[in-house]
Design a protein around this motif. Structure first.
Motif, short mmCIF file in Angstrom:
data_model
loop_
_atom_site.label_atom_id
_atom_site.label_comp_id
_atom_site.label_asym_id
_atom_site.label_seq_id
_atom_site.Cartn_x
_atom_site.Cartn_y
_atom_site.Cartn_z
N LYS A 1 84.60 -12.99 -0.84
CA LYS A 1 85.99 -12.76 -0.43
C LYS A 1 86.06 -11.57 0.51
O LYS A 1 85.60 -10.48 0.21
CB LYS A 1 86.88 -12.51 -1.65
N LYS A 2 86.66 -11.81 1.67
CA LYS A 2 86.95 -10.73 2.61
C LYS A 2 88.45 -10.43 2.55
O LYS A 2 89.25 -11.34 2.37
CB LYS A 2 86.56 -11.13 4.04
N PHE A 3 88.80 -9.17 2.71
CA PHE A 3 90.21 -8.79 2.68
C PHE A 3 90.38 -7.48 3.45
O PHE A 3 89.40 -6.80 3.77
CB PHE A 3 90.71 -8.64 1.24
N LYS A 4 91.63 -7.16 3.73
CA LYS A 4 91.91 -5.93 4.46
C LYS A 4 92.37 -4.83 3.52
O LYS A 4 93.17 -5.06 2.62
CB LYS A 4 92.98 -6.17 5.54
N TYR A 5 91.84 -3.63 3.74
CA TYR A 5 92.24 -2.46 2.96
C TYR A 5 92.32 -1.27 3.90
O TYR A 5 91.34 -0.92 4.56
CB TYR A 5 91.23 -2.20 1.84
N TYR B 1 84.36 -8.20 -0.89
CA TYR B 1 84.27 -7.96 -2.33
C TYR B 1 82.83 -7.66 -2.73
O TYR B 1 82.56 -6.82 -3.58
CB TYR B 1 84.79 -9.18 -3.10
N VAL B 2 81.89 -8.38 -2.10
CA VAL B 2 80.46 -8.11 -2.32
C VAL B 2 79.81 -7.84 -0.98
O VAL B 2 80.00 -8.59 -0.02
CB VAL B 2 79.76 -9.29 -3.01
N SER B 3 79.05 -6.77 -0.90
CA SER B 3 78.32 -6.45 0.33
C SER B 3 76.93 -5.95 -0.06
O SER B 3 76.69 -5.57 -1.21
CB SER B 3 79.06 -5.39 1.15
N LYS C 1 76.77 -3.85 -3.35
CA LYS C 1 77.98 -3.15 -3.80
C LYS C 1 79.10 -4.14 -4.07
O LYS C 1 79.22 -5.16 -3.40
CB LYS C 1 78.43 -2.15 -2.74
N ILE C 2 79.90 -3.82 -5.10
CA ILE C 2 81.10 -4.60 -5.41
C ILE C 2 82.30 -3.70 -5.20
O ILE C 2 82.41 -2.64 -5.82
CB ILE C 2 81.06 -5.15 -6.84
N PHE C 3 83.19 -4.12 -4.28
CA PHE C 3 84.35 -3.30 -3.91
C PHE C 3 85.62 -4.12 -4.11
O PHE C 3 85.79 -5.18 -3.53
CB PHE C 3 84.22 -2.89 -2.43
#
Length: 266
Positions: free
Chosen positions: A215-219, A226-228, A93-95
């Motif tokens: 890339k990891k980030f907080k939402y 970003y990719v999992s 998945k791309i988020f």
């Protein structure tokens, strides 16, 4: 002492070979088209040990290679690709929701340094590339630096901007725009559809392209990636369709093994 040293060296070599095998990307067979173009794709998704059901953060490394077996077809360079469609395994998945975005217009005619100054917060990866540039009867090999950015969504779909920059033989900037969608068929999920501008009006072609995205980030208070990916069937398959200026296309595919983590009992 000598026997111990020999044994230690043998173990070190064995470990190095084993590590290299784990770290290397899995490459597809090289396909050859009727126009003489050849195409391959290599993909590496790490870590390889993933949950069967729950998507976990991964690093996505994609590498493509294009050559020609008929040098006269495009003055020595491959027929240039105008579009690349890459389908990833269903569990990938791309988020991008909540991550800073970059407008493609900010990257046009910009060096790598200028692109980062304009869109550093939207950076999601880096890489490198090669191209053949035809000038008269000569071919100039070009090496490019690639920086990946999160673009402004298009119709609610994530957009990935691939900024490529070269300083020799002349300063050149090309921005490739990729739109992400989900096809959810034939065992594939996320699809990245990349528009490829012609180089020097078609008098040249991209021959190599490698980019790693992570890339990891907080939402909304949660850490997102970003990719999992999951490991649904102990394998992660990827398919790439490369469409060339003459209408021909090649579709290499590759499958990477993954290991399912033991599920925690509740």
């Amino acid at each position: 002492m000598r026997k111990r040293l020999t044994s230690a060296v043998a173990i070190a070599v064995a470990l190095a070979v084993t590590t290299a095998g784990v770290a290397s990307a899995v490459r597809s067979p090289v396909l050859v088209g009727p126009d003489g173009n050849t195409q391959s794709i290599a993909v590496q998704i790490t870590p390889q040990k993933l949950s069967k059901k729950r998507a976990e953060p991964v690093k996505l490394n994609v590498k493509t290679a294009t050559t020609t077996t008929i040098p006269s077809a495009n003055n020595g360079a491959p027929i240039p690709a105008v579009e690349a469609i890459v389908d990833f395994a269903k569990g990938l998945k791309i988020f991008s929701k909540g991550y800073p975005t970059c407008d493609a217009s900010k990257l046009q005619n910009a060096s790598t340094e200028a692109a980062l100054q304009a869109c550093k917060r939207a950076k999601i990866g880096t890489g490198s590339g090669t191209a053949d540039l035809v000038v008269g009867t000569k071919i100039f090999p070009v090496t490019t630096a690639i920086t990946a950015f999160n673009g402004v969504p298009k119709g609610g779909k994530p957009v990935i901007l691939l900024h490529t920059y070269s300083q020799t033989p002349v300063q050149t900037t090309i921005v490739l725009i990729g739109t992400v969608s989900n096809i959810n068929r034939e065992g594939f999920g996320a699809r990245l559809d990349v528009e490829i501008p012609l180089i020097a009006g078609g008098q040249g072609a991209i021959t190599g392209f490698q980019v790693k995205i992570f890339k990891k980030f907080k939402y909304k208070g949660k850490v997102r990636s970003y990719v999992s990916s999951t490991c649904l069937k102990k394998k992660l398959k990827t398919r790439g369709q490369f469409i060339f200026r003459d209408g021909e296309s090649l579709t290499p595919s590759v499958t990477q093994k993954c290991v399912q983590k033991p599920e925690k009992k509740r």
